[in-house]
Motif scaffolding. Sequence first.
Motif, mmCIF file in Angstrom:
data_model
loop_
_atom_site.group_PDB
_atom_site.id
_atom_site.type_symbol
_atom_site.label_atom_id
_atom_site.label_comp_id
_atom_site.label_asym_id
_atom_site.label_seq_id
_atom_site.Cartn_x
_atom_site.Cartn_y
_atom_site.Cartn_z
ATOM 1 N N MET A 125 0.873 -1.124 -0.024
ATOM 2 C CA MET A 125 -0.064 -0.314 -0.043
ATOM 3 C C MET A 125 0.925 1.236 0.085
ATOM 4 O O MET A 125 0.602 2.200 -0.631
ATOM 5 N N ILE B 276 0.921 4.013 -2.987
ATOM 6 C CA ILE B 276 0.287 5.492 -2.609
ATOM 7 C C ILE B 276 1.580 6.480 -2.932
ATOM 8 O O ILE B 276 1.196 7.509 -3.676
ATOM 9 N N LEU C 26 2.018 10.478 5.404
ATOM 10 C CA LEU C 26 0.953 9.594 5.513
ATOM 11 C C LEU C 26 1.541 8.117 5.755
ATOM 12 O O LEU C 26 2.576 7.891 5.441
ATOM 13 N N ALA D 179 1.579 4.331 6.483
ATOM 14 C CA ALA D 179 1.104 3.087 6.107
ATOM 15 C C ALA D 179 1.788 1.931 6.543
ATOM 16 O O ALA D 179 2.116 1.096 5.952
ATOM 17 N N ASN E 210 -3.516 5.602 6.429
ATOM 18 C CA ASN E 210 -4.033 4.743 5.522
ATOM 19 C C ASN E 210 -4.878 3.684 6.433
ATOM 20 O O ASN E 210 -5.129 2.685 5.708
ATOM 21 N N SER F 76 -7.234 1.135 8.137
ATOM 22 C CA SER F 76 -8.688 0.458 7.761
ATOM 23 C C SER F 76 -9.359 -0.096 9.193
ATOM 24 O O SER F 76 -10.548 -0.738 8.950
ATOM 25 N N THR G 202 -6.659 8.552 5.637
ATOM 26 C CA THR G 202 -6.996 8.719 4.108
ATOM 27 C C THR G 202 -6.819 7.141 3.646
ATOM 28 O O THR G 202 -5.636 6.656 3.633
ATOM 29 N N HIS G 203 -7.786 6.592 3.658
ATOM 30 C CA HIS G 203 -7.945 5.118 3.428
ATOM 31 C C HIS G 203 -7.886 4.840 2.039
ATOM 32 O O HIS G 203 -8.987 4.900 1.340
ATOM 33 N N PHE G 204 -6.747 4.243 1.376
ATOM 34 C CA PHE G 204 -6.736 4.028 -0.021
ATOM 35 C C PHE G 204 -6.997 2.341 -0.039
ATOM 36 O O PHE G 204 -7.056 1.665 0.977
ATOM 37 N N GLY H 79 -3.326 0.472 -4.439
ATOM 38 C CA GLY H 79 -3.438 2.063 -4.468
ATOM 39 C C GLY H 79 -3.303 2.914 -5.446
ATOM 40 O O GLY H 79 -3.915 4.127 -5.573
ATOM 41 N N VAL I 121 -10.891 6.839 -2.223
ATOM 42 C CA VAL I 121 -10.144 6.985 -0.937
ATOM 43 C C VAL I 121 -10.970 7.675 0.138
ATOM 44 O O VAL I 121 -11.746 8.658 0.016
#
Length: 312
Positions: free
Chosen positions: A13, A17, A87, A89, A117, A119, A139-141, A145, A151
């Motif tokens: 991810m 991104i 960001l 991840a 990111n 979830s 900011t959930h990709f 991604g 998003v």
Amino acid sequence: MLKNITIIGSGVMGSSIAQSFAVNGYSVTLNDVKEEFLKRAASRITENLSIMVEESAITEEQKEKALVNLSYRVNLQESVQEADFILEAIPEVIELKWDLFDQLETFMKDDAIVASNTSTFPVTKLMEKASFAQRMMITHFFNPGHLVPLVELVKHEKTKPEVVQATMDLIRNIGKSPVLLKKEISGFIANRLQTALMREAFYLLREGVADARDIDTAVIDGPGFRWAFTGPIEIAEFGGLDTWQRVFDNVAPDLDESKGAPDVINELVSQNKLGTKTGKGIFTYEGNEVTERLDTRDRHFIQLGKIKNHKE
């Protein structure tokens, strides 16, 4: 204006991104704890970009510019000290995220926006031990991604409106479709909808209604085909709310209502049959089948993305 982007975590991810920002002209630093992780990420990004060139989604020149826009660093302070947008991840372990945020408080600029990111965790949980909630966003990709447009954005109750707007604008600038949740809820939007569908799919499999391939085909060539351009609420309106009232009344009472993972999944996990990770799950994967199927999937996603962009 947000110019310098730092992505922390170079897994599948994080790397994709980072690629999304780099392709769209942003200066991107990809950070991780080991050089070997970053080398794998660089290789993955180069391969992804090459596929996009082959599918005419970007040009060779755009690929080369994207690669120039990317830098890779292990040192966290050097990675974030000039970043306008950070960001994370990293793995979904709350203690790891809290530790990272603690370090960010020392290293980052006072006006840097921080995003996650995740979830799994609500933004209030993420900020439980941090003091920068006013500039924090989720900011959930979605995987992959660099190809999936959606998003999901979630703000903290203290997040400043200008931070929300700047994040929305940034996500749009890289060709994504941001959706802002008005309240915190587990699973956000897409994963709640996806989980409801998958629960019923595994129920149908368990009950012997159809085999796994046919269930997948029913989704891909039925609802999935329509959902590429029409959402469930609009589908209900096109079909007539009176019609869907009857569908709900007739079908809803018979739907699966289980509250945990399906028995089929629990049984396979107990046998370490995890799907593509182990080469066997519901299906069996041999040789290079996983790599080939992922390659085909991504090429299909690229072509679908081109159609959607043309439509818009």
